[in-house]
Design a protein around this motif. Structure first.
Motif, PDB file in Angstrom:
ATOM      1  N   ILE A 154       8.514  -3.095   9.184  1.00 37.64           N
ATOM      2  CA  ILE A 154       8.103  -2.211   8.087  1.00 37.64           C
ATOM      3  C   ILE A 154       9.329  -1.545   7.475  1.00 37.64           C
ATOM      4  CG2 ILE A 154       6.780  -0.158   7.457  1.00 37.64           C
ATOM      5  CD1 ILE A 154       4.773  -0.946   9.631  1.00 37.64           C
ATOM      6  N   THR A 155      10.237  -1.088   8.325  1.00 33.97           N
ATOM      7  CA  THR A 155      11.476  -0.482   7.814  1.00 33.97           C
ATOM      8  C   THR A 155      12.205  -1.463   6.902  1.00 33.97           C
ATOM      9  OG1 THR A 155      11.683   0.876   9.798  1.00 33.97           O
ATOM     10  CG2 THR A 155      13.668   0.593   8.459  1.00 33.97           C
ATOM     11  N   GLN A 156      12.343  -2.710   7.349  1.00 27.43           N
ATOM     12  CA  GLN A 156      13.024  -3.713   6.529  1.00 27.43           C
ATOM     13  C   GLN A 156      12.261  -3.970   5.237  1.00 27.43           C
ATOM     14  OE1 GLN A 156      16.182  -5.104   7.239  1.00 27.43           O
ATOM     15  NE2 GLN A 156      15.913  -5.512   5.057  1.00 27.43           N
ATOM     16  N   GLY A 157      10.944  -3.997   5.312  1.00 29.37           N
ATOM     17  CA  GLY A 157      10.139  -4.180   4.101  1.00 29.37           C
ATOM     18  C   GLY A 157      10.345  -3.060   3.101  1.00 29.37           C
ATOM     19  N   LEU A 158      10.461  -1.825   3.595  1.00 31.08           N
ATOM     20  CA  LEU A 158      10.708  -0.688   2.704  1.00 31.08           C
ATOM     21  C   LEU A 158      12.104  -0.750   2.105  1.00 31.08           C
ATOM     22  CD1 LEU A 158       8.980   2.111   4.811  1.00 31.08           C
ATOM     23  CD2 LEU A 158       8.125   1.058   2.704  1.00 31.08           C
ATOM     24  N   ILE A 159      13.083  -1.185   2.896  1.00 29.71           N
ATOM     25  CA  ILE A 159      14.445  -1.383   2.375  1.00 29.71           C
ATOM     26  C   ILE A 159      14.401  -2.423   1.259  1.00 29.71           C
ATOM     27  CG2 ILE A 159      16.741  -2.322   2.918  1.00 29.71           C
ATOM     28  CD1 ILE A 159      16.355  -1.061   5.763  1.00 29.71           C
ATOM     29  N   ASN A 160      13.755  -3.549   1.540  1.00 27.78           N
ATOM     30  CA  ASN A 160      13.669  -4.627   0.542  1.00 27.78           C
ATOM     31  C   ASN A 160      12.949  -4.186  -0.724  1.00 27.78           C
ATOM     32  OD1 ASN A 160      14.914  -6.192   2.494  1.00 27.78           O
ATOM     33  ND2 ASN A 160      13.082  -7.359   3.004  1.00 27.78           N
ATOM     34  N   ALA A 161      12.020  -3.247  -0.584  1.00 25.98           N
ATOM     35  CA  ALA A 161      11.264  -2.746  -1.739  1.00 25.98           C
ATOM     36  C   ALA A 161      12.030  -1.680  -2.517  1.00 25.98           C
ATOM     37  CB  ALA A 161       9.920  -2.189  -1.276  1.00 25.98           C
ATOM     38  N   ALA A 192       0.835  -1.210   0.000  1.00 21.50           N
ATOM     39  CA  ALA A 192       0.000   0.000   0.000  1.00 21.50           C
ATOM     40  C   ALA A 192       0.866   1.255   0.000  1.00 21.50           C
ATOM     41  CB  ALA A 192      -0.944  -0.014   1.195  1.00 21.50           C
ATOM     42  N   ILE A 193       1.939   1.264   0.795  1.00 23.52           N
ATOM     43  CA  ILE A 193       2.851   2.412   0.822  1.00 23.52           C
ATOM     44  C   ILE A 193       3.475   2.612  -0.556  1.00 23.52           C
ATOM     45  CG2 ILE A 193       5.059   3.254   1.740  1.00 23.52           C
ATOM     46  CD1 ILE A 193       4.238   1.906   4.433  1.00 23.52           C
ATOM     47  N   GLN A 194       3.917   1.534  -1.178  1.00 23.99           N
ATOM     48  CA  GLN A 194       4.502   1.621  -2.519  1.00 23.99           C
ATOM     49  C   GLN A 194       3.507   2.210  -3.505  1.00 23.99           C
ATOM     50  OE1 GLN A 194       5.777  -2.604  -2.865  1.00 23.99           O
ATOM     51  NE2 GLN A 194       7.611  -1.726  -3.796  1.00 23.99           N
ATOM     52  N   HIS A 195       2.265   1.796  -3.415  1.00 25.46           N
ATOM     53  CA  HIS A 195       1.268   2.294  -4.364  1.00 25.46           C
ATOM     54  C   HIS A 195       1.086   3.802  -4.219  1.00 25.46           C
ATOM     55  CE1 HIS A 195      -1.993   2.226  -7.177  1.00 25.46           C
ATOM     56  NE2 HIS A 195      -2.673   2.997  -6.336  1.00 25.46           N
ATOM     57  N   VAL A 196       0.939   4.272  -2.995  1.00 23.67           N
ATOM     58  CA  VAL A 196       0.771   5.715  -2.788  1.00 23.67           C
ATOM     59  C   VAL A 196       2.005   6.460  -3.280  1.00 23.67           C
ATOM     60  CG1 VAL A 196       0.420   7.556  -1.101  1.00 23.67           C
ATOM     61  CG2 VAL A 196      -0.844   5.412  -0.879  1.00 23.67           C
ATOM     62  N   ALA A 197       3.195   5.940  -2.980  1.00 23.90           N
ATOM     63  CA  ALA A 197       4.438   6.582  -3.430  1.00 23.90           C
ATOM     64  C   ALA A 197       4.490   6.649  -4.957  1.00 23.90           C
ATOM     65  CB  ALA A 197       5.650   5.844  -2.871  1.00 23.90           C
ATOM     66  N   THR A 198       4.028   5.624  -5.628  1.00 21.35           N
ATOM     67  CA  THR A 198       4.023   5.597  -7.088  1.00 21.35           C
ATOM     68  C   THR A 198       3.005   6.587  -7.661  1.00 21.35           C
ATOM     69  OG1 THR A 198       4.736   3.294  -7.130  1.00 21.35           O
ATOM     70  CG2 THR A 198       3.646   4.124  -9.109  1.00 21.35           C
ATOM     71  N   ILE A 199       1.821   6.626  -7.075  1.00 21.64           N
ATOM     72  CA  ILE A 199       0.734   7.474  -7.584  1.00 21.64           C
ATOM     73  C   ILE A 199       0.950   8.950  -7.255  1.00 21.64           C
ATOM     74  CG2 ILE A 199      -1.753   7.999  -7.301  1.00 21.64           C
ATOM     75  CD1 ILE A 199      -1.119   5.518  -8.997  1.00 21.64           C
ATOM     76  N   ALA A 200       1.407   9.232  -6.027  1.00 21.72           N
ATOM     77  CA  ALA A 200       1.437  10.618  -5.549  1.00 21.72           C
ATOM     78  C   ALA A 200       2.820  11.117  -5.150  1.00 21.72           C
ATOM     79  CB  ALA A 200       0.503  10.760  -4.346  1.00 21.72           C
ATOM     80  N   GLY A 201       3.760  10.215  -4.990  1.00 17.94           N
ATOM     81  CA  GLY A 201       5.087  10.588  -4.513  1.00 17.94           C
ATOM     82  C   GLY A 201       5.251  10.223  -3.056  1.00 17.94           C
ATOM     83  N   VAL A 202       6.466   9.906  -2.689  1.00 15.94           N
ATOM     84  CA  VAL A 202       6.749   9.423  -1.333  1.00 15.94           C
ATOM     85  C   VAL A 202       6.491  10.488  -0.269  1.00 15.94           C
ATOM     86  CG1 VAL A 202       9.218   9.956  -1.219  1.00 15.94           C
ATOM     87  CG2 VAL A 202       8.331   7.912  -0.070  1.00 15.94           C
ATOM     88  N   LYS A 203       6.473  11.749  -0.653  1.00 12.77           N
ATOM     89  CA  LYS A 203       6.218  12.842   0.304  1.00 12.77           C
ATOM     90  C   LYS A 203       4.774  12.859   0.798  1.00 12.77           C
ATOM     91  CE  LYS A 203      10.284  14.829   0.298  1.00 12.77           C
ATOM     92  NZ  LYS A 203      11.142  14.682   1.455  1.00 12.77           N
TER      93      LYS A 203
END
Length: 121
Positions: A88-95, A53-64
């Motif tokens: 979650i931090t590790q998941g974001l690193i892995n992504a 879900a975080i990746q999707h929002v970052a892709t659609i709107a930007g990580v900010k």
């Protein structure tokens, strides 16, 4: 604008989850969307669902424009408590998120939004 804890239709078709149009509208105001950790928000109770879900929002709107929105108030069940934030931090690193982007998601974006909205002093 801050949407404190929800999910996105693209990764989980829940009744309170937001469409891509909603996400873009929040971002257009400079706002931030917090991704919840509960099944209704992310269609799972694991960190992979939250990261998607975080990746999707970052892709659609930007990580900010994306942040954590745990909903740790006890009204819903989550798979972990605050000790799970490292997952979650590790998941974001892995992504493939950068250190700066992870810092923004983990609290920097909400801090920026609050600092912009609150009077100085």
């Amino acid at each position: 604008m801050l949407v404190s804890h929800t999910g996105v239709h693209a990764t989980c078709r829940g009744p309170r989850n937001l469409s891509d149009a909603h996400i873009k509208a929040i971002a257009a105001t400079g706002g931030v969307m917090g991704i919840g950790y509960f099944e209704g928000a992310v269609c799972g109770r694991d960190t992979a669902a939250i990261v998607r879900a975080i990746q999707h929002v970052a892709t659609i709107a930007g990580v900010k424009h994306v942040a954590l929105g745990s909903d740790f108030d006890g009204a819903v069940k989550t798979a972990f408590d605050t000790t799970g934030l490292a997952l979650i931090t590790q998941g974001l690193i892995n992504a493939g998120f950068s250190d700066a982007d992870i810092a923004d998601v983990m609290g920097g974006n909400v801090l920026r939004l609050l600092q912009a909205a609150l009077p100085p002093g």
